[in-house]
Design a protein around this motif. Structure first.
Motif, PDB file in Angstrom:
ATOM      1  N   GLN A 102       0.829  -1.208   0.000  1.00  0.00           N
ATOM      2  CA  GLN A 102       0.000   0.000   0.000  1.00  0.00           C
ATOM      3  C   GLN A 102       0.865   1.260   0.000  1.00  0.00           C
ATOM      4  N   SER A 103       1.990   1.207   0.726  1.00  0.00           N
ATOM      5  CA  SER A 103       2.782   2.424   0.954  1.00  0.00           C
ATOM      6  C   SER A 103       4.048   2.489   0.092  1.00  0.00           C
ATOM      7  N   PHE A 104       4.091   1.754  -1.014  1.00  0.00           N
ATOM      8  CA  PHE A 104       5.152   1.792  -2.037  1.00  0.00           C
ATOM      9  C   PHE A 104       6.477   1.197  -1.564  1.00  0.00           C
ATOM     10  N   ASN A 105       6.964   1.656  -0.368  1.00  0.00           N
ATOM     11  CA  ASN A 105       8.217   1.135   0.202  1.00  0.00           C
ATOM     12  C   ASN A 105       9.417   1.288  -0.733  1.00  0.00           C
ATOM     13  N   LEU A 106       9.484   2.398  -1.460  1.00  0.00           N
ATOM     14  CA  LEU A 106      10.668   2.665  -2.284  1.00  0.00           C
ATOM     15  C   LEU A 106      11.782   3.240  -1.412  1.00  0.00           C
ATOM     16  N   PHE A 107      13.031   3.008  -1.823  1.00  0.00           N
ATOM     17  CA  PHE A 107      14.169   3.608  -1.119  1.00  0.00           C
ATOM     18  C   PHE A 107      14.283   5.065  -1.548  1.00  0.00           C
ATOM     19  N   MET A 110      17.505   6.434  -3.477  1.00  0.00           N
ATOM     20  CA  MET A 110      17.884   5.798  -4.743  1.00  0.00           C
ATOM     21  C   MET A 110      16.991   6.300  -5.867  1.00  0.00           C
ATOM     22  N   THR A 111      17.553   6.381  -7.070  1.00  0.00           N
ATOM     23  CA  THR A 111      16.733   6.739  -8.231  1.00  0.00           C
ATOM     24  C   THR A 111      15.755   5.608  -8.538  1.00  0.00           C
ATOM     25  N   VAL A 112      14.831   5.910  -9.436  1.00  0.00           N
ATOM     26  CA  VAL A 112      13.858   4.910  -9.881  1.00  0.00           C
ATOM     27  C   VAL A 112      14.583   3.663 -10.393  1.00  0.00           C
ATOM     28  N   LEU A 113      15.558   3.853 -11.280  1.00  0.00           N
ATOM     29  CA  LEU A 113      16.292   2.708 -11.832  1.00  0.00           C
ATOM     30  C   LEU A 113      17.003   1.925 -10.723  1.00  0.00           C
ATOM     31  N   GLU A 114      17.653   2.635  -9.813  1.00  0.00           N
ATOM     32  CA  GLU A 114      18.372   1.957  -8.723  1.00  0.00           C
ATOM     33  C   GLU A 114      17.420   1.156  -7.836  1.00  0.00           C
ATOM     34  N   ASN A 115      16.216   1.694  -7.587  1.00  0.00           N
ATOM     35  CA  ASN A 115      15.221   0.949  -6.811  1.00  0.00           C
ATOM     36  C   ASN A 115      14.881  -0.383  -7.480  1.00  0.00           C
ATOM     37  N   ILE A 116      14.794  -0.364  -8.803  1.00  0.00           N
ATOM     38  CA  ILE A 116      14.383  -1.569  -9.530  1.00  0.00           C
ATOM     39  C   ILE A 116      15.497  -2.606  -9.583  1.00  0.00           C
ATOM     40  N   ILE A 117      16.754  -2.161  -9.725  1.00  0.00           N
ATOM     41  CA  ILE A 117      17.844  -3.132  -9.902  1.00  0.00           C
ATOM     42  C   ILE A 117      18.432  -3.627  -8.576  1.00  0.00           C
ATOM     43  N   GLU A 118      18.097  -2.983  -7.465  1.00  0.00           N
ATOM     44  CA  GLU A 118      18.735  -3.295  -6.177  1.00  0.00           C
ATOM     45  C   GLU A 118      18.588  -4.770  -5.795  1.00  0.00           C
ATOM     46  N   ALA A 119      17.350  -5.291  -5.789  1.00  0.00           N
ATOM     47  CA  ALA A 119      17.146  -6.683  -5.344  1.00  0.00           C
ATOM     48  C   ALA A 119      17.778  -7.693  -6.302  1.00  0.00           C
ATOM     49  N   PRO A 120      17.609  -7.547  -7.635  1.00  0.00           N
ATOM     50  CA  PRO A 120      18.301  -8.496  -8.519  1.00  0.00           C
ATOM     51  C   PRO A 120      19.823  -8.495  -8.338  1.00  0.00           C
ATOM     52  N   ARG A 148      13.416   7.439 -15.255  1.00  0.00           N
ATOM     53  CA  ARG A 148      14.508   6.505 -14.920  1.00  0.00           C
ATOM     54  C   ARG A 148      15.455   7.037 -13.844  1.00  0.00           C
ATOM     55  N   ASP A 149      15.847   8.310 -13.966  1.00  0.00           N
ATOM     56  CA  ASP A 149      16.864   8.871 -13.065  1.00  0.00           C
ATOM     57  C   ASP A 149      16.271   9.794 -11.997  1.00  0.00           C
ATOM     58  N   ALA A 150      14.945   9.797 -11.888  1.00  0.00           N
ATOM     59  CA  ALA A 150      14.287  10.629 -10.864  1.00  0.00           C
ATOM     60  C   ALA A 150      14.346   9.929  -9.504  1.00  0.00           C
ATOM     61  N   TYR A 151      14.205  10.720  -8.454  1.00  0.00           N
ATOM     62  CA  TYR A 151      14.114  10.171  -7.097  1.00  0.00           C
ATOM     63  C   TYR A 151      12.638  10.085  -6.699  1.00  0.00           C
ATOM     64  N   PRO A 152      12.304   9.153  -5.795  1.00  0.00           N
ATOM     65  CA  PRO A 152      10.894   8.950  -5.437  1.00  0.00           C
ATOM     66  C   PRO A 152      10.151  10.208  -4.996  1.00  0.00           C
TER      67      PRO A 152
END
Length: 258
Positions: A102-107, A110-120, A148-152
C-alpha cells in the motif's frame, strides 16, 4: 517437499493466526491457480492483509499449511503449531512471489532505476549490465521510462506505485501479491495503477489482490473472495459474485461499496 499439481501456485489450508488474544485468521483456505487473478475484498480488520502477509512469510501462522508451487513453506500436524522449513528454503520459496505494498516502500535515496535493480543485484547476484536493460524494459512497460533517473520524492503516488510494481517484476516472480495497492492514492491516480495491473492480468500473470476497488474486482479478477471476521464468507467467479451474492453479509457489504 512437493505435494500438489504444479498448476496450483499457492495452496493455503486451514490458516489460523492470532496477535496475542485477538484471533485474526480463523481457518482460511485458498488455492490459487496458474494465471488466475483473485481479488480479496472485505471490511477493514477482516484479516485480508494479514492473510497475504502470511503467504510470503512477513507474518508467521499459528496453524495450517502453506505451499507455493508444490513446495511446503509451513505445515501443522493435526492441532499442533505450524512448523516452518529451513531459513534457506523459506528464502527460496519466497522468491517465487513478488509483493506490492500500500505504501510503495521505495528507497528514497535511490533513483527509480536503482530501486528496480537493487534486489536483482543483491539477492540474485545479477550483473548491472544484465539487469539494467531488463529494468529499462520494465519501466517502459509501466510507462515511466522518462523517470529513470528521478528520485521517489519527485514522483506522484501513482508513479511510485508503478515503480513498485516494476521493482517486484524485476525479480521475475511467478506470483504477484498486491496489498491494497491503490488505497494510499488520490482517486485520479488510481486508474494508472489499475491499468498496469489489468495489463499484467491480460498477460496471465498469477495475481492475488487485496483491494477496495470493486470495479477492478468485477472486471479483471477471475474470482472474488469476501472475507469478514477472519473467515472466508463467500467466493465465486467475479461476474456471479457481483450479480448474485448468496450470503447476507456479502450483500450488505456490496450495498455499501457499490
Amino acid at each position: 517437499m512437493r505435494n500438489m499439481t504444479p498448476d496450483v501456485m499457492i495452496s493455503a489450508q486451514d490458516i489460523h493466526k492470532s496477535f496475542g488474544s485477538v484471533s485474526v485468521l480463523r481457518g482460511v483456505s485458498l488455492e490459487l491457480a496458474r494465471g488466475e487473478v483473485v481479488a480479496i475484498i472485505g471490511p477493514s480488520g477482516s484479516g485480508k492483509s494479514t492473510f497475504l502477509r502470511c503467504l510470503n512469510h512477513l507474518e508467521t501462522i499459528d496453524r495450517g499449511t502453506i505451499a507455493v508451487e508444490g513446495e511446503v513453506l509451513a505445515r501443522s500436524e493435526g492441532e499442533g503449531r505450524a512448523q516452518y522449513v529451513s531459513e534457506a528454503e523459506i528464502r527460496k520459496i519466497g522468491r517465487r512471489m513478488g509483493m506490492v505494498f500500500q505504501s510503495f516502500n521505495l528507497f528514497p535515496h535511490m533513483t527509480v532505476l536503482e530501486n528496480i535493480i537493487e534486489a536483482p543485484l543483491i539477492v540474485k547476484r545479477m550483473k548491472r549490465e544484465e539487469i539494467i536493460p531488463k529494468a529499462e524494459k520494465l519501466l517502459a512497460k509501466v510507462g515511466l521510462s522518462a523517470k529513470r533517473d528521478a528520485y521517489p520524492n519527485h514522483l506522484s503516488g501513482g508513479q511510485k506505485q508503478r515503480v513498485a510494481i516494476a521493482r517486484a517484476l524485476a525479480m521475475e516472480p511467478d506470483i504477484l501479491l498486491f496489498d491494497e495497492p491503490t488505497s494510499a492514492l488520490d482517486p485520479e491516480l488510481t486508474g494508472e495503477v489499475l491499468r498496469t495491473m489489468r495489463e499484467l492480468a491480460d498477460e496471465h500473470m498469477t495475481m492475488l489482490v487485496v483491494t477496495h476497488e470493486m470495479g477492478f474486482a468485477r472486471e479483471v479478477a477471475n474470482r472474488v473472495i469476501f472475507m469478514d471476521g477472519g473467515h472466508i464468507v463467500e467466493q465465486g467467479p467475479a461476474q456471479d459474485f457481483f450479480a448474485a451474492p448468496r450470503h447476507e453479509r456479502t450483500r450488505a457489504f456490496l450495498h455499501n461499496m457499490l
